[in-house]
Motif scaffolding. Structure first.
Motif: not given
Length: 413
Positions: A128-129, A134-139, A148-155
């Protein structure tokens, strides 16, 4: 009157009907063996009379009851205090914290490191900091990365598990989209003002698989993305007490190295290692650091000593010897074992079969719970077996004999 509350009993009954209800089962100590109690709800637990062998712990190096590690915790409590007492930015910053962070940075071959109250807090605070676009994340990334990805508001773009080829395809597709929306940007590159973060575990806790970090770094460099690696299940176990990043000499290609102190390092908490600028940003902008009481001094001292033991003893060698022995024995029984690490998932498939196998093992004083959906996909229920450096050869043989006996009884062998 309208009831706007929550149907807790109904939800719990539904979990029980689906074999998804979990319960706490206390143990007398955290080690390779111990006395367990039956789930007791809110009542006082009663320990069983038979000691059980534990093959389900993340205490990989068996250091939770190591005398050197325990002495370090006692000394820190006596000289510094049992708790930090406040946020690190107020009065909770001690020399014990800085000693641990210096050692972590040295081990992870980075400029600096910063400790958090938990691994979950480290991931949430860091992602979040950074505020990626955009976040590319392993499934199969850990829940803390997902949250954390949800909280970051990133795609968030999910790529197939440990598949660098699919990651490259997703990077390419996203780059083409960015180029279309920003014609002035260089062809084939993301928009100049867009930040990308690739996040992956290095060792995956339920599958035991190891991420192809070199290929991930190459893909990231092609598109100018940053790489963040969660070394929770690798820290302390590889090169000089480091993780997969160190074993593959990728320190200069991975921008953010995260890990925990609560597994091989026998303590509690998490850390992030990286550049001086990264750590300065986290000290100022990571809310889970700024607004949390600092790591307790005994926890910091415990992790420091455990990391020292990892680097300068034969604990890692003992662990990998036990891993090889157990894997060979399980495969000799005809069982399907996933992974390339110290985590040995025995794939059963059917949820009920996995639960029956786990129950049979428990009756023979082997603690190795069944892992079933939704933690793992449908049809892949398993027993997650993990030896530690503290298990001896007789313990490994006992575990294998129990698998053979129970496997035959429940019709899996």
């Amino acid at each position: 009157m309208v009831d706007r509350g929550f149907e807790l009993e109904t939800r719990l009954r539904q979990r029980e009907a689906n074999d998804l209800k979990r319960a706490l089962s206390p143990v007398d100590r955290v080690a390779e063996r111990g006395y367990f109690a039956e789930p007791s709800g809110g009542n006082l637990p009663v320990l069983e009379s038979e000691e059980a062998l534990v093959f389900a712990s993340n205490n990989y190096l068996g250091l939770t009851d190591d005398q050197r590690v325990q002495d370090a915790a006692r000394q820190a409590a006596a000289t510094v205090g049992t708790g930090a007492g406040a946020s690190r930015l107020v009065t909770g910053d001690t020399l014990v914290h800085h000693d641990l962070e210096r050692l972590l940075a040295e081990t992870k071959r980075t400029e600096r490191a910063l400790t958090f109250s938990s691994g979950y807090a480290a991931n949430v605070g860091t992602i979040t900091a950074l505020e990626p676009d955009v976040i590319f994340s392993d499934e199969l990334n850990h829940a803390s990365i997902i949250d954390a990805s949800r909280l970051s508001d990133a795609e968030v773009v999910i790529y197939d598990h440990c598949d660098a080829g699919d990651l490259r395809a997703k990077l390419t597709a996203r780059s083409e989209r960015a180029s279309e929306s920003a014609p002035s940007a260089e062809a084939g590159s993301p928009a100049a003002d867009e930040s990308w973060l690739i996040v992956t575990d290095s060792v995956f806790s339920m599958d035991g698989t190891v991420a192809p970090l070199e290929a991930i770094c190459s893909a990231a460099e092609r598109f100018g993305a940053w790489v963040m690696v969660d070394e929770a299940h690798a820290t302390g176990l590889y090169a000089d007490g480091g993780g997969i990043v160190q074993s593959e000499s990728l320190e200069n290609r991975v921008h953010v190295q995260m890990g925990t102190l609560s597994k091989a390092l026998a303590s509690q908490g998490g850390y992030v290692a990286g550049s001086n600028e990264l750590i300065e940003l986290l000290v100022n902008d990571a809310r889970s650091f700024v607004f949390s009481t600092g790591l307790t001094p005994p926890a910091a001292a415990t992790a420091s000593e455990a990391l020292h033991v990892s680097r300068h003893s034969d604990a890692r060698e003992k662990l990998w010897e036990n891993v090889a022995h157990l894997r060979d024995g399980l495969e000799a029984l005809g069982l399907d074992i996933l992974g390339d690490s110290q985590i040995l998932p025995v794939i059963i498939g059917d949820r009920r079969d996995a639960l029956d196998l786990a129950a049979g093992l428990r009756e023979r004083e082997i603690v190795a719970p069944a892992i079933r959906p939704p933690t793992v996909p449908e049809g892949t229920s398993r027993i997650r077996i993990v030896p530690t450096a503290a298990h001896d050869e007789a313990d490994i043989v006992t575990c294998l004999e129990a698998f053979q006996t129970v496997g035959n009884e429940v019709g899996l062998l």
